[in-house]
Structure formats: C-alpha cells, structure tokens
Design a protein around this motif. Structure first.
Motif: not given
Lengths: 472, 472
Positions: A66-68, A112-113, A133-134, B38-43
C-alpha cells in the motif's frame, strides 16, 4: 576491527552502541534519527524476515503493498488514532514543484489507507476474511532515538486483516501474538511474557492490544511485537460494511499486528557480551566460520584442508576467512565481535593430525574434533548454543522477576537494579500513572488476577496482575 | 470474476488496465499516481525479487538499507543529478509538529545519501570494492502515471557499488546489465535488446547508462532495467577518496543499477491475451491449478482424487480450487484471467478412467493424461510454455524490427504500426531531437555502427546504430 568495546558494567548504553557500530550492523545517517542498516545488520533482518514471512504464509496470509503517502484527512478519521500519531507525523507539503492541495502524511502505520481500500474490496461475507501483510518502511518523528530500538524511519511488517465476526478477529489477534512468541522464543532465543496492554499503553485506535515483552540484560523490558484487536473502529471510520450470510449489513471486524527492525536491537541486547555480538544460530547469517592459520610455507596445505572441511559443511551457512593481512589473534577477536556462533580453527598441526578446533562463541569453550566428526559436532554445538542462550536469558529473567505486594517495596525495587515486578492492580489509570511518575516503570502486560489480590497502590480489589518494568 | 476484458485490437491501453484490475493485480489508490499492489500482483513481484536477489548474491552483493529521507542540499551536490530529478521531487517540510530547518526530499534514487555514507566507510583500497544492493520504495512525482509502468511511488532495487578503478566499475556495470538480460530472457520470457543510451536518455549523473529494452505487443519499447557507470561523479560531489596500494589518493569509481515493479507491467503487456493474464511458468506464483468438477453425489470421490493428484505434484507450485459456488465454465475463465500456466481438470469420468485433462493457458491446447504421467507431463508442459512464450515474443520483435536508411521511411514507419527502427546515427543530439519531435520515437539503445553508415537524419558519417522506438 577488534576495537575495544565499552564493558556492560561500565556503561550499558554505550556498550550497545559500540557493538552496533563496531560489528558494522548499522551507522548514523546525516538525517537526525534515521539510521543506515549495514550489510551485516541487514543480513540479520533478512534472516528474520524469511522466517517470519514463512510463518505468515503458513497461517494463510499474503503480502501486498500500500502507498507510503496518506492523505492527512484519512489519519483524522479515527479519533484515538490521530490523537496518538499526530505528534509524530512527517508531512509532505510540496511535490513536483508545486504546493499540494492536501498535505500528505508519511505512513506511521497503514490502518487508514488500507481500510480506505478494504471499503472498495469488501461487499459480502464471501469477500472475508482478508488476510494481508505488508513489509514496509514507516516514519514516526521521535524525539529521542536509539539505533534499531527507536528510529524515525524503521522497517517492519504490518498485518491487516478483516473478518466477519468479532470472535474470528479476536482469534486472529491471539494467533498472530502466538506466532510472534514462537518466533521470539524458538529463533531469537528470547524468552517473552505475553498479555494484554492497559488502556494507557494500547495502540491508538485499538480495542485491545496484546504484546510480547522480553527482558534485556539491564533488566529493562523491550516490547518485541504487538497484535491489536481493532474491533469495528476502522470499519466505522471508513464506513466498511458487508452483507452477512443472512442478508443483513454489519461493520467489518479488524486486526493489525507488527514486528520491526527493533527486533535486531532486541537480539543484540539480549545475548551479546563484552567481546561483541552473540547471535543465536538459527538466525545467524553465518553459523560457522573457518579460520585457517598458516604461514607462507604452510599456506597451501592449510587452505586446501580448510576448503575440504568447508565442503563437508554444505548443510550449514559457513564462511572461510582467507584474509592474509591480520594475525590469528586479531581474526579470532574479529569473529567474536561479529558474533558467529562457531569458529573452526585450523592450523598446520591440525592438518597433520586430521583434526580441527571448534570454539563456541557464547562460552568460549574449545573442542578438538577429528575431521570426520566435524559436521555432526557443528550440528550439535549449534543446537546447544541455541538452547543455552534461551535458557540463560530465561534464568536471568526469572531471577529478576519479583512478585510484589507492597507499594514501598515496588518503589525500592525500581530504585535498585529493577526487573519485572508482578503486582495486583485495581485497573485504575490513576494508580498506573502514580507508579509511572514515581518509579518510571510502566505496565508492560496484564495477566489474570491473583485471587483476593489487592492493588499494590490503592489496596482496592485487583482486576489483574500487572507486570511493571522500566521499558525501552 | 470472469468479467469481460477489452480486446487488444479495440483499445490496447484499456486492455492492459482491464487485466491489471480484473486479475486483481493492483488498484488505484486515493493518492493520485500511487497504486496499491494487491496480493496476486505482489506475488509476481515476490517471485521476481527472490530470483533477482539470488542472482545478486551469487555475484557477491549484499543487501543494506539507507534512509528514505535525504537532505535537499545533498541532491544539489551533483549538477546533472539535481537538474534531472528536481522536477519530480516530493518534499517533507514539517515533522513532529515543527517546520524542519532543512527540507527533506523523499528519495527518487539513493546515490546521494549512499555516497555520503561511503565517504565514512572508504579510506583505503582495502575497503574496496563495496558491493551493496537495496530493496526500497522510491518517489518520483510523475505527471502521467500508469499502473505498474509509471507510478509516483514504486518499489525497486538499486545496486550501488564503489571500486578502485574505472575498468572494474565498467566491468561491474556490464556484469549487472547481463544479470538483468539473463533474468528478463530466462525467467520473464522477455527477449531484450541491450546497449548504451544516448546523452539525452542517460541517467542524470551517469557517465554512461546501459539498458535492456523489450518490445510490447503494441510494438512500443519498454525499458526493463538500467545499469549506470557513474565514473567519479558522485565521489567528487561527496569528496570520497581512497588511498591506493601505492599510497596515492584517488577518487572512487562508482556504478548503480536498478529494476522496479515496472517489470510486473512488462510481464503483463508482453504475454497476456484477450482472455487475461499469461504468466511464464518460472515466475508464476502458481504453476498449475487443479479444478475438480463435481456435483453433490460425486463430490467426495472427485475431491479425493484431486487431492491425490495434488499430492503427486509436490515439486510444483500448485493450487486446488475447491470453490463450490461457481460453475466449471466460470472457473476455467477465472483461472485463465489469473494467468495460471497449466489447468488440471478433473471430472467424475476422469476419476473412473484414472486420467486428468491438462490445459495450456497460452494456447488453450488440451491433453488427456493417465494419472501416473501427470507430474512428468506438467513438467514438460511448463518448460514448453516457458520456451514458447519467449519464442513468440522474439518472433514478434523480429517481425517488427526494421533496418531503415531513409528519413522518409523512418517517419512512415512511425506513422504506421511502428516497432524498432535500426538506423545509422551521427551522434548529434539535434538529429535525435528532430526524430523525437517528428515521430515521437526516441533512441532506446545504441549499437556498434554499420561500416560506412550515414546518419538517417543528416547523412553525416554514423557513430553508432541507434534503435529508435516509441517508448513507455
């Protein structure tokens, strides 16, 4: 570089800084409060990330990003959240050569984001749970900083899950607390106590915060991981509802949980000694280092033998020190400073005898072993070191934990060396604040109350046992 | 969701956005220009990271982490650097409730902060080389953004190395370019051309920039990775000298190199079709999906068999689709949208016959295979798909690459479908600018000149062959 480290007894804070800088784990950066994590420090974090990430995946979580940058207005949507984070925010006001219409906040945490996005993604119970998770950098403008333990920018992971029921969210909160406990104890060799936080100490925006807390060698507590049950607070702030299986509408339930590069600091503080870093084998980037000792006429023979021994250690993370500039004594001190769990010394006489000398980093104990036994002995030594570091830390914690019933004794305890004080507590914030003001100790976690217990401060009926400690 | 995707022929840009959004690879965020992965892109990115990171470590590099925030004055120290990056900077002016004394820039790239640290760490030739890589987020305030391909914040890795000699730094620059080429071709199935950039196209602060460039299905070029020889520019800007083996003082030589989440965009654009994402098996988070087809009375039997088949595929990354809500047809379309290379269909009749049906994502080709042959067939199918995606992309690029000697033909080429135009070029920036202004094509890379070649624009003696293309 085998430089002198300030002994713990002399100056504990300086001892810690010496190890971080001299073992080249991190360095100060030109921006106040930000640190540079150097390769040897980052390798520790990478090992931790690998292990924790597998544990998250094994419990059904996926990574995302997710964005910073977060619109300032988002942070204001949850009342407690903004109150807690507002003093620590860093703010972008200009970008691309222009003043921004709305200032953007550098994420201090991402509830929030993420909940603004969950609103787009969640319609029905079929979209739940979301288990994300991020791994990211976050920024909190801290007044007092300390390498790894508290820095303006730090690296962490933040889990953010969305659930259909309160029960499921509470279960997730406790499940992840348990993942952290397992990781701390089994990998970092860090015995922890765990439990719920008091109202004053909980996360800004949570219903309940749970934490794992470890005791450092100066008897202070270090919060090593937190897991929050957020109730429907963020769902309400961002209007995230879902259609239940019955066709009703309800707000979504949430958790969040995180550990950070602070764990590297915990690791250093918990186990290291006056000779340098001590790392539990399971998270050590290098488990064993082979140090060949030779002169010109023995060089070829010793190096060949060292490589042969190295070749038999394919199951382990091993380095061979082929440096020719420094003396054996210098090298031994250097590898001790760097915290490699097992040192394998090989000189010309060892080659002749078909043996090697194994040295434990934690105790300094030496064993001479025939070449064929090296892999088996290294394996068992690593296991013993891992176990022994944990046991040592646990014994230390137990020796420095005291059940205290009298307020005078509590004050005396924290005037002295301190530690963990387990006290009955009435649940009133005023008693908590009084202890904090008069001893600098805070409630680290709450445990079930002792039957018939009376608050250590006011004497009223106890609602919980509180573990008090001075904390990092 | 098996939603309709805009066909490539109808609207290529929309086709791309449809795939990204509908395959749930990424989403727009509330902050303009920033995206949520999103998870599928992040994978996909995680798979890429794993592979690239191993390649870096195999070539002797270590990871580290430098601060996000850079004092504005640092960025100004290298003249070309500030000129190139100044329009894109995001700036923190306030933090912790106060106005900062000096504004801080969110890193658009980290040369400046890293060379400020290298000054502390480098004294003598013995401290060299330094071979460091960083995985991080960076921010460049872009006017026009496009999911994955150009976003205000993106994730990347940036290697920053320091060397004692120019030769060694050039060697490193080309070595890392070659790592990128290998990764693109062998893992992403993305054939690339590589070479040096022109003065106009090089990195702000570099002596020479090298790049790998791939052709997308709309015949545009996409820069997929860059490697810069920085000479002594940053060492001079930050006064980083070292004592040579002879005892002299010299400035340190530098390289930097990077790839970003843009690679995910390249991957999508290069191989996908009107049914959705197509992913080369070696980077596919899921290589094969098992789709059991059952009704109430066959459920148990089919699921048990599906699990058994799944159990024989332990060498592969496999998912089983146990969803009971949707029809087989819906599921097939969904898995095609998500781009899983091989689909394994199992119905009651397959169970009876001891067979399964394997379907290739790229060609739609079906094969019926006896259960014992499933692992071997899956393995060979995955290899074939990987090879075939690469060959297809390579053939497409070759068919759309033209050697052009006349300026009129060059203009015509870019008025039409375009592609890669290989032209002799005199090396003069004015000729380059003229082509850019009149065709929108830029020089992607330079190759050795054709003997006796004459510049396609001015007719003067050629210094290089320039590959012109419209680019992302």
């Amino acid at each position: 570089m085998a430089e002198k480290i300030t002994p713990r007894d002399e100056d504990y804070a300086q001892w810690y800084v010496d190890i971080v800088l001299k073992a080249r784990l991190a360095d100060y950066s030109p921006v106040k409060g930000c640190m540079v994590i150097r390769p040897r420090g980052f390798a520790l974090w990478e090992r931790m990330q690998d292990i924790i990430d597998s544990m998250f995946k094994a419990t059904g979580h996926s990574n995302a990003y997710f964005p910073l940058l977060i619109p300032e207005s988002f942070i204001r949507k949850e009342a407690e959240h903004i109150e807690g984070f507002s003093p620590e925010l860093a703010i972008v006001t200009h970008a691309g050569g222009e003043k921004l219409e709305e200032p953007l906040v550098l994420r201090p945490t991402s509830e929030t984001i993420i909940w603004a996005m969950y609103k787009k993604w969640i319609q029905s119970y079929r979209d739940l749970p979301i288990l994300i998770n991020q791994w990211a950098n976050v920024l909190r403008w801290e007044k007092r900083t300390r390498l790894f333990l508290r820095t303006t920018e730090f690296l962490w992971q933040e889990g953010h899950t969305a659930h259909a029921t309160s029960e499921e969210a509470v279960e997730e909160t406790l499940k992840m607390l348990n993942v952290y406990r397992t990781f701390a104890e089994e990998y970092l060799a860090l015995p922890v106590i765990s439990g719920r936080k008091s109202e004053q100490e909980k996360f800004a925006g949570a219903v309940d915060t749970y934490a794992i807390e470890a005791m450092m060698q100066d008897r202070r507590a270090l919060q090593a991981g937190t897991s929050h049950f957020l109730g429907q607070n963020f769902a309400k702030a961002f209007d995230v509802t879902y259609q239940t299986a019955n066709g009703d509408l309800d707000y979504v339930w949430a958790t969040s949980w995180g550990v950070s590069t602070r764990l590297v600091g915990a690791l250093i503080m918990a186990h290291s000694d006056d000779r340098g870093l001590v790392v539990p084998p399971r998270v050590a980037p290098t488990e064993a280092v082979i140090v060949p000792i030779f002169k010109n006429d023995t060089k070829e023979r010793v190096l060949a033998y060292a490589r042969e021994i190295g070749g038999t250690l394919g199951d382990f993370r091993v380095e061979i020190d082929t440096d020719e500039q420094n003396s054996p004594g210098w090298k031994f001190a250097e590898w001790e400073l760097l915290g490699v769990p097992v040192r394998i010394e090989i000189g010309p006489r060892d080659v002749d005898a078909g043996k090697v000398v194994l040295v434990r980093r934690d105790t300094g104990e030496k064993t001479t072993v025939p070449r064929n036994n090296v892999p088996a002995t290294v394996k068992s030594l690593l296991q013993e070191i891992q176990k022994s570091l944990y046991e040592k830390a646990k014994t230390f914690r137990e020796e420095n934990t005291r059940v205290i019933g009298e307020y005078g004794e509590l004050k005396e305890f924290f005037d002295g060396p301190g530690g963990f004080a387990v006290c009955s507590w009435c649940g009133n914030g005023e008693c908590e604040t009084k202890v904090k003001d008069e001893t600098k100790a805070t409630i680290r976690i709450l445990q079930d109350p002792t039957p018939e217990g009376r608050c250590v401060v006011c004497g009223n009926a106890a609602q919980a046992n509180a573990v008090f400690a001075k904390a990092y």
